[in-house]
Design a protein around this motif. Structure first.
Motif, PDB file in Angstrom:
ATOM      1  N   TYR A 118      -1.080   8.849   6.817  1.00 12.00           N
ATOM      2  CA  TYR A 118      -0.507   7.640   7.439  1.00 12.00           C
ATOM      3  C   TYR A 118       0.590   7.051   6.527  1.00 12.00           C
ATOM      4  O   TYR A 118       1.648   6.626   6.998  1.00 12.00           O
ATOM      5  CB  TYR A 118      -1.652   6.646   7.678  1.00 12.00           C
ATOM      6  CG  TYR A 118      -1.326   5.374   8.408  1.00 12.00           C
ATOM      7  CD1 TYR A 118      -0.174   5.227   9.186  1.00 12.00           C
ATOM      8  CD2 TYR A 118      -2.207   4.286   8.348  1.00 12.00           C
ATOM      9  CE1 TYR A 118       0.079   4.037   9.854  1.00 12.00           C
ATOM     10  CE2 TYR A 118      -1.956   3.108   9.017  1.00 12.00           C
ATOM     11  CZ  TYR A 118      -0.807   2.986   9.765  1.00 12.00           C
ATOM     12  OH  TYR A 118      -0.556   1.808  10.425  1.00 12.00           O
ATOM     13  N   GLY A 119       0.354   7.108   5.226  1.00 22.40           N
ATOM     14  CA  GLY A 119       1.355   6.623   4.263  1.00 22.40           C
ATOM     15  C   GLY A 119       2.651   7.403   4.389  1.00 22.40           C
ATOM     16  O   GLY A 119       3.745   6.824   4.478  1.00 22.40           O
ATOM     17  N   MET A 120       2.535   8.712   4.445  1.00 24.11           N
ATOM     18  CA  MET A 120       3.735   9.552   4.570  1.00 24.11           C
ATOM     19  C   MET A 120       4.487   9.243   5.862  1.00 24.11           C
ATOM     20  O   MET A 120       5.714   9.329   5.917  1.00 24.11           O
ATOM     21  CB  MET A 120       3.339  11.035   4.550  1.00 24.11           C
ATOM     22  CG  MET A 120       3.019  11.566   3.185  1.00 24.11           C
ATOM     23  SD  MET A 120       4.484  11.674   2.113  1.00 24.11           S
ATOM     24  CE  MET A 120       5.168  13.245   2.630  1.00 24.11           C
ATOM     25  N   ARG A 121       3.758   8.882   6.924  1.00 27.96           N
ATOM     26  CA  ARG A 121       4.422   8.535   8.189  1.00 27.96           C
ATOM     27  C   ARG A 121       5.106   7.173   8.107  1.00 27.96           C
ATOM     28  O   ARG A 121       6.135   6.940   8.735  1.00 27.96           O
ATOM     29  CB  ARG A 121       3.404   8.472   9.334  1.00 27.96           C
ATOM     30  CG  ARG A 121       2.989   9.789   9.895  1.00 27.96           C
ATOM     31  CD  ARG A 121       2.427   9.654  11.302  1.00 27.96           C
ATOM     32  NE  ARG A 121       1.329   8.719  11.422  1.00 27.96           N
ATOM     33  CZ  ARG A 121       0.073   8.977  11.096  1.00 27.96           C
ATOM     34  NH1 ARG A 121      -0.246  10.162  10.606  1.00 27.96           N
ATOM     35  NH2 ARG A 121      -0.864   8.070  11.244  1.00 27.96           N
ATOM     36  N   ALA A 149      -1.211  -0.383   3.163  1.00 26.33           N
ATOM     37  CA  ALA A 149      -0.408  -1.356   2.406  1.00 26.33           C
ATOM     38  C   ALA A 149      -0.143  -0.907   0.968  1.00 26.33           C
ATOM     39  O   ALA A 149       0.923  -1.195   0.414  1.00 26.33           O
ATOM     40  CB  ALA A 149      -1.105  -2.714   2.444  1.00 26.33           C
ATOM     41  N   ALA A 150      -1.096  -0.197   0.357  1.00 30.25           N
ATOM     42  CA  ALA A 150      -0.893   0.213  -1.043  1.00 30.25           C
ATOM     43  C   ALA A 150       0.299   1.168  -1.149  1.00 30.25           C
ATOM     44  O   ALA A 150       1.157   1.019  -2.031  1.00 30.25           O
ATOM     45  CB  ALA A 150      -2.155   0.885  -1.568  1.00 30.25           C
ATOM     46  N   ILE A 151       0.358   2.126  -0.243  1.00 23.42           N
ATOM     47  CA  ILE A 151       1.428   3.135  -0.298  1.00 23.42           C
ATOM     48  C   ILE A 151       2.757   2.508   0.145  1.00 23.42           C
ATOM     49  O   ILE A 151       3.808   2.741  -0.459  1.00 23.42           O
ATOM     50  CB  ILE A 151       1.057   4.362   0.567  1.00 23.42           C
ATOM     51  CG1 ILE A 151      -0.210   5.010  -0.003  1.00 23.42           C
ATOM     52  CG2 ILE A 151       2.203   5.369   0.623  1.00 23.42           C
ATOM     53  CD1 ILE A 151      -0.864   6.033   0.905  1.00 23.42           C
ATOM     54  N   GLU A 391      -1.224   7.199  -5.258  1.00 27.18           N
ATOM     55  CA  GLU A 391      -0.250   6.447  -4.453  1.00 27.18           C
ATOM     56  C   GLU A 391       1.185   6.718  -4.928  1.00 27.18           C
ATOM     57  O   GLU A 391       2.110   6.856  -4.124  1.00 27.18           O
ATOM     58  CB  GLU A 391      -0.604   4.946  -4.512  1.00 27.18           C
ATOM     59  CG  GLU A 391      -1.886   4.674  -3.719  1.00 27.18           C
ATOM     60  CD  GLU A 391      -2.652   3.406  -4.100  1.00 27.18           C
ATOM     61  OE1 GLU A 391      -2.118   2.584  -4.875  1.00 27.18           O
ATOM     62  OE2 GLU A 391      -3.784   3.239  -3.614  1.00 27.18           O
ATOM     63  N   LYS A 392       1.352   6.829  -6.239  1.00 28.25           N
ATOM     64  CA  LYS A 392       2.699   7.098  -6.771  1.00 28.25           C
ATOM     65  C   LYS A 392       3.162   8.511  -6.403  1.00 28.25           C
ATOM     66  O   LYS A 392       4.332   8.718  -6.055  1.00 28.25           O
ATOM     67  CB  LYS A 392       2.710   6.912  -8.302  1.00 28.25           C
ATOM     68  CG  LYS A 392       2.692   5.444  -8.686  1.00 28.25           C
ATOM     69  CD  LYS A 392       2.743   5.244 -10.180  1.00 28.25           C
ATOM     70  CE  LYS A 392       2.882   3.762 -10.491  1.00 28.25           C
ATOM     71  NZ  LYS A 392       4.145   3.172 -10.021  1.00 28.25           N
TER      72      LYS A 392
END
Ligand code: NAD
Ligand code: LMR
Length: 441
Positions: A118-121, A149-151, A391-392
């Motif tokens: 989901y972060g990558m999207r 939210a973190a990503i 996350e980084k």
């Protein structure tokens, strides 16, 4: 008080009506001149927008209301963008949850492989939104609660470090409401100290106005019951799966009795339990589609049909009060104390400076000023070091289009047992995300 102009990005979100109802309930605190909805799915947004137009005509006809899919129309002249988009919508959330489960891994919206997918999207769409805001409303602030939210916050730090974007989460607000119930207080009587990453943190103090420390009392309760309370206090996290999550806080506390845990830590501390208790055919996405999404869109259709908003059609979303408080703090320099996701820069003294951390901040016209939480212990710090690296790496992978870094990110996640499983799940996630992720090399 100057009247504010607001655009809600993700106008078709299941949360939009609740937030608009909350804004209408707080016009004395945050007066509104213009309210716009913006979405890239015209059809979905229109259902909510037409119903909300009826509500606004009934309750606040003086507010100029409109909805659009044109970013220029949406952003021009606004003071705030309240952003809650979901790139790929529920169709993709369902895959984020179900694909990892096929590999025996946690399938969750923001934690583990699903959250990583989901972060990558989300990164590209969030950066696009920020760019629209900077182009069409250079003085505006974005109050972002789009997940993960973190990503998203790390991507903002890396890619748009000067942008006026504040990332925030409602989970600590909801849990504080539960804590206040446990000790017979209201949340606004309590001041907390907290440190962590988003969906990954601990309360170290919960005090009232006289300075009484309630942590031991709350801890005794949580050791028995988790954050389960008798009364409905947290309007958002009430479904059956959430009740189990509140209860599981008991086992989180057992591992680390010093502080009060964020409920999302269950995915990192008990991934095996989570997988065993997941139904791979029916996940949280299915629960929301059959529950909140259906309820909200059915109510909207009913309002449109009848031409009026009946009792109980749209509800004030209590959890959204923190968004009003944040907007008010910026618009009117109130110095509100809130938990926000900000660059560490020493707030957690013995943690890396370039991490996005969740800590209490004082908020005024210039945005958040983090409050120093001092040094943190080895256990929490060890977990956070591992998670922040994940996350980084995701943001680096997105920027560099790096397959290697994505593989490393998944391998490093505490929810994934080996590099082999990490690779298998990564390949499966790539297959369904080609429309949304950069092509990895
Ligand atoms: P939803 O799918 O109902 O709504 C999201 C909307 O965003 C959809 O209408 C979709 O078309 C739209 N959208 C997607 N990409 C867009 C883009 N690039 N530009 C404009 N609009 C776009 O989802 P939901 O369940 O209502 O949740 C919305 C978001 O809020 C999610 O990211 C969710 O995780 C997040 N959320 C955050 C918190 C928090 O406290 N941080 C709490 C709850 C939900
Ligand atoms: C949502 O409702 O979609 C989010 O608040 C997270 C969740 O799973 O409830």
């Amino acid at each position: 008080m100057k009247k504010q102009s607001i655009v809600i990005a993700g106008g078709g979100s299941t949360y939009t009506p609740g937030i608009v109802m909350m804004l209408l309930d707080n016009l004395d605190k945050l007066p509104i001149k213009t309210l716009k909805l913006y979405d890239n799915d015209a059809e979905r947004q229109e259902i909510l927008a037409k119903a909300l137009k009826i509500v606004l005509d009934e309750q606040a006809p003086e507010i100029e209301f409109s909805y659009t899919t044109d970013p220029k129309v949406a952003f021009e002249g606004v003071d705030f963008c309240m952003a809650h988009i979901r790139t790929g919508q529920y169709r993709m959330r369902e895959l984020d949850e179900k694909i990892p489960l096929k590999f025996g891994l946690v399938g969750q919206e923001t934690c583990g492989p699903g959250g990583i997918a989901y972060g990558m999207r989300s990164i590209g769409d969030m950066i696009e939104l920020i760019d629209y805001m900077e182009k069409y409303a250079p003085n505006a602030w974005m109050l972002n609660y789009s997940n993960p939210a973190a990503i998203v916050a790390e991507a903002c730090r890396v890619l748009r470090p000067e942008a006026k974007v504040i990332n925030m989460c409602d989970m600590p607000v909801g849990t504080l409401r539960r804590m206040s119930q446990i000790i017979g207080k209201t949340p606004d009587e309590l001041t907390v100290r907290y440190f962590g990453l988003n969906h990954f943190g601990w309360w170290t103090s919960v005090k009232d106005q006289e300075g009484h420390e309630y942590l031991p009392e709350i801890r005794d309760y949580v050791a028995e019951n988790g954050y389960l309370t008798q009364i409905e206090v947290d309007t958002q996290h009430m479904d059956q799966s959430w009740q189990e999550t509140h209860k599981k806080a008991k086992d989180l506390l057992a591992v680390n009795p010093r502080y009060l845990p964020n409920t999302y830590l269950k995915y990192y501390l008990y991934p095996d339990y989570v997988v065993e208790h997941s139904n791979p055919e029916y996940t949280r996405a299915n629960e929301v589609m059959a529950g909140r999404e259906k309820r909200v869109f059915d109510a909207a259709r009913k309002i449109i049909e009848t031409g009026k908003c009946g009792e109980g059609d749209f509800h004030i979303d209590n959890h959204a009060l923190f968004i009003v408080d944040l907007a008010r703090a910026i618009a009117f320099n109130t110095g509100e104390r809130m938990l926000l996701i900000v660059p560490n820069n020493g707030a957690i003294s013995n943690f890396r400076q370039d991490a996005m951390v969740e800590v209490p901040c004082i908020v005024g016209t210039d945005g958040p000023e983090p409050l120093c939480q001092g040094d943190i212990p080895t256990f929490e710090r060890g977990m956070m070091e591992q998670q922040v690296a994940v996350e980084k790496l995701i943001v680096e992978a997105w920027v560099e289009k790096s397959y290697q870094k994505m593989w490393q990110a998944l391998t490093l996640s505490k929810t994934v047992p080996s590099a082999k499983v990490a690779k298998d799940v990564l390949d499966a996630l790539i297959e369904v995300n080609t429309e949304y992720w950069p092509e990895l090399k």
